[in-house]
Design a protein around this motif. Structure first.
Motif, PDB file in Angstrom:
ATOM      1  N   THR A 251      44.902  33.450  41.689  1.00 44.91           N
ATOM      2  CA  THR A 251      43.982  34.444  41.108  1.00 44.91           C
ATOM      3  C   THR A 251      44.169  35.792  41.811  1.00 44.91           C
ATOM      4  OG1 THR A 251      42.409  32.644  40.780  1.00 44.91           O
ATOM      5  CG2 THR A 251      41.557  34.875  40.557  1.00 44.91           C
ATOM      6  N   SER A 252      44.240  36.862  40.996  1.00 47.69           N
ATOM      7  CA  SER A 252      44.437  38.201  41.572  1.00 47.69           C
ATOM      8  C   SER A 252      43.292  38.560  42.502  1.00 47.69           C
ATOM      9  CB  SER A 252      44.481  39.263  40.470  1.00 47.69           C
ATOM     10  OG  SER A 252      45.138  38.791  39.350  1.00 47.69           O
ATOM     11  N   ALA A 254      40.181  40.551  43.922  1.00 46.97           N
ATOM     12  CA  ALA A 254      39.032  41.143  43.229  1.00 46.97           C
ATOM     13  C   ALA A 254      39.203  42.653  43.177  1.00 46.97           C
ATOM     14  CB  ALA A 254      37.749  40.784  43.978  1.00 46.97           C
ATOM     15  N   ARG A 280      44.629  39.756  29.776  1.00 46.62           N
ATOM     16  CA  ARG A 280      45.023  38.649  30.659  1.00 46.62           C
ATOM     17  C   ARG A 280      45.632  37.505  29.849  1.00 46.62           C
ATOM     18  NH1 ARG A 280      39.456  35.339  31.846  1.00 46.62           N
ATOM     19  NH2 ARG A 280      39.026  35.034  29.650  1.00 46.62           N
ATOM     20  N   ASP A 289      32.965  34.194  30.974  1.00 48.14           N
ATOM     21  CA  ASP A 289      33.741  34.677  32.126  1.00 48.14           C
ATOM     22  C   ASP A 289      32.900  35.539  33.060  1.00 48.14           C
ATOM     23  OD1 ASP A 289      36.223  33.616  31.191  1.00 48.14           O
ATOM     24  OD2 ASP A 289      36.239  35.227  29.696  1.00 48.14           O
ATOM     25  N   ALA A 377      36.645  32.250  39.197  1.00 50.56           N
ATOM     26  CA  ALA A 377      36.691  33.720  39.260  1.00 50.56           C
ATOM     27  C   ALA A 377      35.780  34.314  38.201  1.00 50.56           C
ATOM     28  CB  ALA A 377      38.125  34.188  39.037  1.00 50.56           C
ATOM     29  N   ASP A 391      37.538  39.279  38.774  1.00 48.77           N
ATOM     30  CA  ASP A 391      38.190  38.279  39.631  1.00 48.77           C
ATOM     31  C   ASP A 391      37.510  38.109  40.989  1.00 48.77           C
ATOM     32  OD1 ASP A 391      40.056  37.199  37.920  1.00 48.77           O
ATOM     33  OD2 ASP A 391      41.532  38.778  38.314  1.00 48.77           O
ATOM     34  N   VAL A 393      35.995  35.727  43.339  1.00 45.05           N
ATOM     35  CA  VAL A 393      36.155  34.277  43.432  1.00 45.05           C
ATOM     36  C   VAL A 393      35.111  33.669  44.370  1.00 45.05           C
ATOM     37  CG1 VAL A 393      37.697  32.425  44.217  1.00 45.05           C
ATOM     38  CG2 VAL A 393      38.600  34.326  42.854  1.00 45.05           C
TER      39      VAL A 393
END
Ligand code: ATP
Ligand code: MG
Length: 589
Positions: A251-252, A254, A280, A289, A377, A391, A393
């Motif tokens: 995951t990228s 934040a 994405r 999300d 995320a 993002d 997490v």
């Protein structure tokens, strides 16, 4: 016995009472069974009394049948036992408190765990005395926040409450099972379909607990039923359990993005989907999300208010009933403008995890929905107006103080037991069985000597049936567009005989003769012998009042027949006058 409508203390109403929102309330008032005397308080008129007494009698018989013994406590109770259990405070504003002339504190009993515990302590001291099961049918008082729907939620109501006392857990389980089985019989005899669901134990404390709900659109409880396994639970008690963590290694990082004018989830999702730089692989952004942080104020029974933040996926809401059940005895208040004003670091509409948590500067306890698993995320508030963070997490970029499972439960949600789909329905809570355990016996010192001569704390169960509520619930499930339609087991009268002719003709004597014959056979007969009331009004009243059978002595008398309407079967037949009594008696056998 013959009960004559000409003298019966009853007046039927043509119109629905203005305040009545549900069919049972409307019909019980219109048909002259109850009258409102106070907010959440009702007067029982003769017909209503008869139904109430029959319901009580069925409950009494089934309690006696399992070996429970009836006692009766005052409703006016001293404060001390409720202080010892903590419920003088825990009940908060729901308790009616009062003082006597000397200034001593009293309460009107909302339920009687403390008193039963002390009674057994008073009289029993050995394991040989156990188990013992005691019950009462008694008036309870609760200053309900929302008395509604007539008898369904009153502030004064009749409850059957029973209590079991055992030496050990196996004994408690047997006592619980016996009560549960008695309840199945009680509701069957009352003509009430019930679903037994897993329940929360609320202000009572204790562990295992189930409710008996009567499925009904006007019920205040919602419950789930699994479409494939036997999982059934009040939505308050649904626990989705812990879900698997996800791997966030790819995951990228934040990042905070400008999202002007996106104070709602929908405006935020639209903006995310409109931006090329946020496109994405996983496809379009959706409300699921986003992480929505909901603030509430918990009001403890002693009046102190503490803030609580709850993080839920943005496609769900916090279900206030589930939250109230989870935080009981605290009650839930809205987090209002003054609460925001007192905490300038909270940016309304853009609140993110960074500003929440007991260890942050806000000091606000922060709990997460179980779906917000470690590694997941989120898009969530960045604590600055018009900015969100993407993002973020859980576990990597933020933490919380714990988990709380209070998001709304939806039709088709997965079953926590088997993974299949849940169905949501509404129902009326008719009864509740609890394994209380040793909470009350502990604080009130109820111990007995065991086989080895050692003092042991007794373990208890507590079991309630809403007796006055049952009258309304039966009406709720037994009526049609014309009126009430009582099951035979609780109907105030067995049969309603209507004289529908002209004064001086043969209908009067024929109806009187029939009524006498039915009465001699032991039936309760309601005879409409009123003067100056048209046949049309008599028919309407007979349908509204709802006896299981109506017999009409009208025009047919000239041909030697009476009309017999079976309100339960929904049939109408003409029978020779001489066959009517036998037919009605057979139907009531
Ligand atoms: P609810 O969730 O409906 O407020 P409760 O869980 O507080 O009920 P219990 O303490 O379990 O109620 O009481 C036992 C039974 O008494 C309930 O199952 C219900 O049938 C009945 N009852 C409770 N409160 C009321 C009320 N205000 N009016 C009428 N009946 C009630
Ligand atoms: Mg309950």
């Amino acid at each position: 016995m013959i009960h004559r409508l000409s003298t019966l203390f009853v007046r039927t109403l043509r119109d629905d009472p203005a305040e009545a929102e549900v069919p049972s309330h409307r019909l019980l008032v219109r048909a002259g069974y109850i009258r409102r005397a106070a907010p959440g308080g009702y007067t029982w008129l003769p017909l209503g009394m008869r139904v109430l007494q029959r319901v009580e009698q069925i409950v009494r018989e089934e309690m006696d049948a399992i070996g429970a013994q009836e006692v009766h406590f005052p409703a006016l109770l001293p404060r001390e036992p409720y202080d010892a259990s903590g419920r003088w405070t825990d009940y908060g504003p729901n308790l009616f408190r009062l003082q006597d002339r000397r200034g001593a504190d009293y309460l009107l009993g909302p339920t009687h765990e403390e008193m039963f515990t002390l009674l057994v302590k008073d009289l029993y001291s050995s394991y040989k005395d156990l188990p013992v099961w005691l019950y009462q049918i008694q008036t309870k008082y609760r200053d309900e926040a929302r008395p509604r729907a007539g008898l369904l939620r009153g502030r004064e109501f009749v409850m059957k409450d029973s209590y079991s006392f055992d030496l050990d857990d196996d004994g408690l389980q047997r006592s619980y099972d016996a009560h549960r089985a008695a309840y199945v019989k009680i509701f069957e005899r009352l003509g009430l379909d019930v679903v037994i669901v897993k329940a929360m134990s609320g202000a009572m404390g204790g562990s295992a607990s189930e409710e008996f709900l009567s499925p009904c659109a006007s019920g205040e409880d919602t419950f789930v039923r699994c479409t494939s396994c036997d999982y059934r639970a009040n939505t308050e008690a649904v626990r989705i359990g812990s879900l698997a963590d996800v791997d966030a290694s790819t995951t990228s990082a934040a990042r905070v993005v400008d999202t002007p004018n996106t104070p709602t989830i929908q405006t935020l999702v639209d903006m995310l989907n409109g931006r090329d730089d946020l496109r994405r692989d996983a496809g379009a952004w959706s409300a699921a999300d986003t992480l929505k942080n909901v603030l509430v104020m918990l009001r403890e029974p002693d009046g102190t208010r503490t803030p609580l933040a709850i993080g839920v996926p943005g496609d769900r809401d916090v279900d206030m009933k589930r939250l109230e059940a989870a935080v009981a005895p605290a009650e839930v208040d809205a987090f209002d403008d003054a609460d925001f004003a007192a905490r300038p670091n909270l940016v309304k509409g853009y609140i993110g995890p960074d500003a929440l948590g007991e260890k942050t500067s806000s000091g606000i306890r922060y709990l997460l929905d179980p779906r917000v698993v470690l590694g997941s995320a989120w898009v969530t508030g960045a604590n600055t107006p018009g900015r969100h963070v993407v993002d973020l997490v859980h576990g990597r970029d933020f933490t919380a103080d714990g988990v709380i499972d209070v998001a709304d439960v939806r039709d088709t949600d997965p079953c926590p037991n088997c993974g299949s789909h849940l169905r949501i329905e509404r129902g009326i809570e008719m009864g509740h069985v609890f394994q209380l355990g040793r909470k009350y016996a502990d604080v009130l010192g109820l111990q007995v000597l065991d086989e080895k001569g050692k003092q042991r704390v007794v373990t208890m169960g507590s079991y309630g049936v809403g007796v006055s509520r049952a009258v309304a619930a039966i009406a709720e499930s037994h009526h049609d567009q014309l009126g009430l339609r009582w099951p035979r087991s609780v109907a105030p009268m067995d049969v309603h005989v209507v004289i529908a002719g002209k004064p001086g003709d043969d209908t009067g004597p024929a109806a009187e003769a029939l009524a006498a014959e039915l009465s001699n056979a032991g039936l309760h007969v309601l005879l409409d012998d009123r003067d100056g009331v048209s046949p049309g009004v008599r028919f309407k009243d007979a349908e509204l009042l709802g006896m299981p059978m109506i017999v009409i002595a009208g025009r047919g008398i000239a041909k030697g027949v009476m009309e017999v309407r079976d309100r339960i079967a929904g049939t109408t037949t003409e029978l020779p006058i001489h066959d009517v009594a036998a037919h009605v008696i057979a139907a009531n056998a």
